[in-house]
Design a protein around this motif. Structure first.
Motif, PDB file in Angstrom:
ATOM      1  N   TYR A  34     -96.122  29.623 -56.892  1.00 56.22           N
ATOM      2  CA  TYR A  34     -96.408  31.059 -56.786  1.00 56.22           C
ATOM      3  C   TYR A  34     -97.913  31.299 -56.892  1.00 56.22           C
ATOM      4  CZ  TYR A  34     -91.574  32.803 -57.014  1.00 56.22           C
ATOM      5  OH  TYR A  34     -90.267  33.125 -56.727  1.00 56.22           O
TER       6      TYR A  34
ATOM      7  N   LYS B 265     -95.811  31.691 -50.787  1.00 61.29           N
ATOM      8  CA  LYS B 265     -96.142  30.717 -51.818  1.00 61.29           C
ATOM      9  C   LYS B 265     -97.186  29.735 -51.288  1.00 61.29           C
ATOM     10  CE  LYS B 265     -91.790  29.519 -52.416  1.00 61.29           C
ATOM     11  NZ  LYS B 265     -90.583  28.865 -52.994  1.00 61.29           N
TER      12      LYS B 265
ATOM     13  N   PHE C  97     -91.103  38.553 -55.401  1.00 55.52           N
ATOM     14  CA  PHE C  97     -90.822  38.315 -56.815  1.00 55.52           C
ATOM     15  C   PHE C  97     -92.088  38.030 -57.619  1.00 55.52           C
ATOM     16  CE2 PHE C  97     -86.821  37.218 -54.736  1.00 55.52           C
ATOM     17  CZ  PHE C  97     -85.902  37.888 -55.531  1.00 55.52           C
ATOM     18  N   THR C  98     -92.082  38.517 -58.851  1.00 59.44           N
ATOM     19  CA  THR C  98     -93.067  38.128 -59.857  1.00 59.44           C
ATOM     20  C   THR C  98     -92.362  37.216 -60.845  1.00 59.44           C
ATOM     21  OG1 THR C  98     -94.386  40.151 -59.683  1.00 59.44           O
ATOM     22  CG2 THR C  98     -94.522  38.959 -61.755  1.00 59.44           C
ATOM     23  N   ALA C  99     -93.070  36.202 -61.346  1.00 55.53           N
ATOM     24  CA  ALA C  99     -92.521  35.319 -62.372  1.00 55.53           C
ATOM     25  C   ALA C  99     -93.630  34.922 -63.332  1.00 55.53           C
ATOM     26  CB  ALA C  99     -91.893  34.076 -61.751  1.00 55.53           C
TER      27      ALA C  99
ATOM     28  N   TRP D 168     -86.962  35.804 -62.829  1.00 51.83           N
ATOM     29  CA  TRP D 168     -87.397  36.389 -61.557  1.00 51.83           C
ATOM     30  C   TRP D 168     -87.394  37.901 -61.706  1.00 51.83           C
ATOM     31  CZ3 TRP D 168     -85.873  31.479 -61.610  1.00 51.83           C
ATOM     32  CH2 TRP D 168     -86.464  30.588 -60.694  1.00 51.83           C
ATOM     33  N   GLU D 169     -88.516  38.522 -61.317  1.00 56.88           N
ATOM     34  CA  GLU D 169     -88.674  39.966 -61.431  1.00 56.88           C
ATOM     35  C   GLU D 169     -88.743  40.592 -60.036  1.00 56.88           C
ATOM     36  OE1 GLU D 169     -91.878  41.188 -64.059  1.00 56.88           O
ATOM     37  OE2 GLU D 169     -92.174  39.085 -64.610  1.00 56.88           O
ATOM     38  N   PHE D 170     -87.946  41.637 -59.833  1.00 57.97           N
ATOM     39  CA  PHE D 170     -87.871  42.331 -58.548  1.00 57.97           C
ATOM     40  C   PHE D 170     -88.162  43.804 -58.803  1.00 57.97           C
ATOM     41  CE2 PHE D 170     -85.496  44.385 -55.037  1.00 57.97           C
ATOM     42  CZ  PHE D 170     -85.990  43.666 -53.950  1.00 57.97           C
TER      43      PHE D 170
ATOM     44  N   ASN E 120     -79.796  35.950 -57.888  1.00 59.80           N
ATOM     45  CA  ASN E 120     -80.323  37.148 -57.230  1.00 59.80           C
ATOM     46  C   ASN E 120     -79.274  37.897 -56.416  1.00 59.80           C
ATOM     47  OD1 ASN E 120     -83.006  36.970 -58.135  1.00 59.80           O
ATOM     48  ND2 ASN E 120     -83.482  35.441 -56.598  1.00 59.80           N
TER      49      ASN E 120
ATOM     50  N   THR F 154     -87.773  30.970 -67.485  1.00 54.73           N
ATOM     51  CA  THR F 154     -88.321  31.569 -66.270  1.00 54.73           C
ATOM     52  C   THR F 154     -87.416  32.702 -65.802  1.00 54.73           C
ATOM     53  OG1 THR F 154     -89.293  29.471 -65.567  1.00 54.73           O
ATOM     54  CG2 THR F 154     -89.064  31.179 -63.903  1.00 54.73           C
TER      55      THR F 154
ATOM     56  N   SER G  26     -83.803  39.810 -62.329  1.00 59.94           N
ATOM     57  CA  SER G  26     -82.651  39.597 -61.450  1.00 59.94           C
ATOM     58  C   SER G  26     -81.917  38.286 -61.737  1.00 59.94           C
ATOM     59  CB  SER G  26     -83.093  39.629 -59.983  1.00 59.94           C
ATOM     60  OG  SER G  26     -84.087  38.643 -59.732  1.00 59.94           O
TER      61      SER G  26
END
Length: 294
Positions: free
Chosen positions: A210, A179, A198-200, A163-165, A55, A161, A153
């Motif tokens: 999450y 969390k 973050f979305t995952a 990580w979405e930002f 990240n 997996t 990211s």
């Protein structure tokens, strides 16, 4: 003009160099990490074994019998200087549409199953995230999670997996949530989770912490490589890509799942060149320009 953080380098034993761009996640730091690691791969430096962007940092593993730590550090510092110029951060990426069934029965059941590990056992994860972010209307929440795309990211944890930002929104308007107090011992494959900003999407079933808000209708990890979009890789995500969430109904979810089973499903994908410099100059309007016709 935006400021690109200065990198700090650390040796990790005899085989690793850790480059810390910033202490916390920011789009600026991540774009720099992605640009540097892309350049490093393209140089094919003898002795470099693994390159792992994260990240706000990256890690390089090398063979000290082929290249010394200090010679490699010189390479990294040279690339770092180049990639500290905003115009040098451009990336060739994809926008990928991710179909999600929000507030579905499966994640609702997991909310109930693991409620003893949660901050508020009286709420489903979806309800908890809505409450934490001040939403009372389900559709309004879904609109925020689907309107602007998310930057991939980094990758890790389990195979596939990502990580979405979220881009296009100031940090104070991003959906954010804590969390679980204690991780679940199980999470369904393709569950969509939120942690921090973050979305995952969980590529396989397994432990997780999450908050679960929905299910992806299509896989993000496909070891059989039966689907066209997985012919080059077992993983859908590529660091630097943008994922655009799309809300689907139960019937649409079932149709897509069937197409996946039959091997005929294809993700909606658009390839493009992304300019971080333009993004930080124009913000949301630049993202909307990129998504025209998508």
């Amino acid at each position: 003009m935006f400021t690109i953080p200065e990198t700090r380098f650390h040796f990790g034993g005899d085989e690793y160099i850790f480059a810390e761009i910033s202490k916390e996640m920011s789009a600026e730091s991540n774009f720099k990490a992605l640009a540097i690691t892309k350049e490093l791969r393209s140089r094919k430096i003898p002795g470099v074994l693994d390159i792992c962007p994260a990240n706000a940092s990256y890690l390089v593993r090398f063979n000290p019998d082929i290249i010394s730590a200090y010679d490699l550090l010189d390479y990294l510092k040279e690339i770092d200087i180049i990639k500290s110029k905003p115009a040098e951060l451009n990336l060739s990426i994809r926008i990928v549409e991710i179909p999600i069934w929000y507030d579905d029965p499966v994640t609702q059941e997991y909310s109930r199953r693991f409620k003893d590990r949660h901050q508020d056992p009286s709420l489903t994860n979806f309800e908890f995230v809505m409450k934490k972010n001040g939403f009372r209307d389900k559709e309004a929440f879904i609109e925020v999670h689907t309107t602007m795309p998310y930057l991939i990211s980094m990758m890790g944890f389990n195979p596939g997996t990502a990580w979405e930002f979220q881009l296009g929104l100031p940090r104070e308007k991003m959906i954010q949530t804590p969390k679980y107090l204690s991780p679940r011992t199980d999470t369904p494959k393709q569950a969509v989770g939120l942690g921090g900003a973050f979305t995952a999407i969980y590529p396989v079933s397994g432990p997780g912490s999450y908050q679960l808000i929905g299910m992806s209708a299509a896989p993000v990890f496909h070891k059989e490589q039966q689907l066209k979009d997985f012919k080059q890789s077992l993983f859908l995500a590529r660091p630097g890509d943008l994922w655009k969430h799309c809300s689907v109904t139960e019937s649409e979810y079932q149709r897509i799942s069937q197409e996946v089973e039959q091997g005929t499903y294809q993700f909606k994908i658009k390839e493009l060149d992304f300019s971080p410099e333009e993004y930080f100059r124009k913000g949301r309007s630049y993202i909307l320009e990129l998504m025209e016709g998508f």
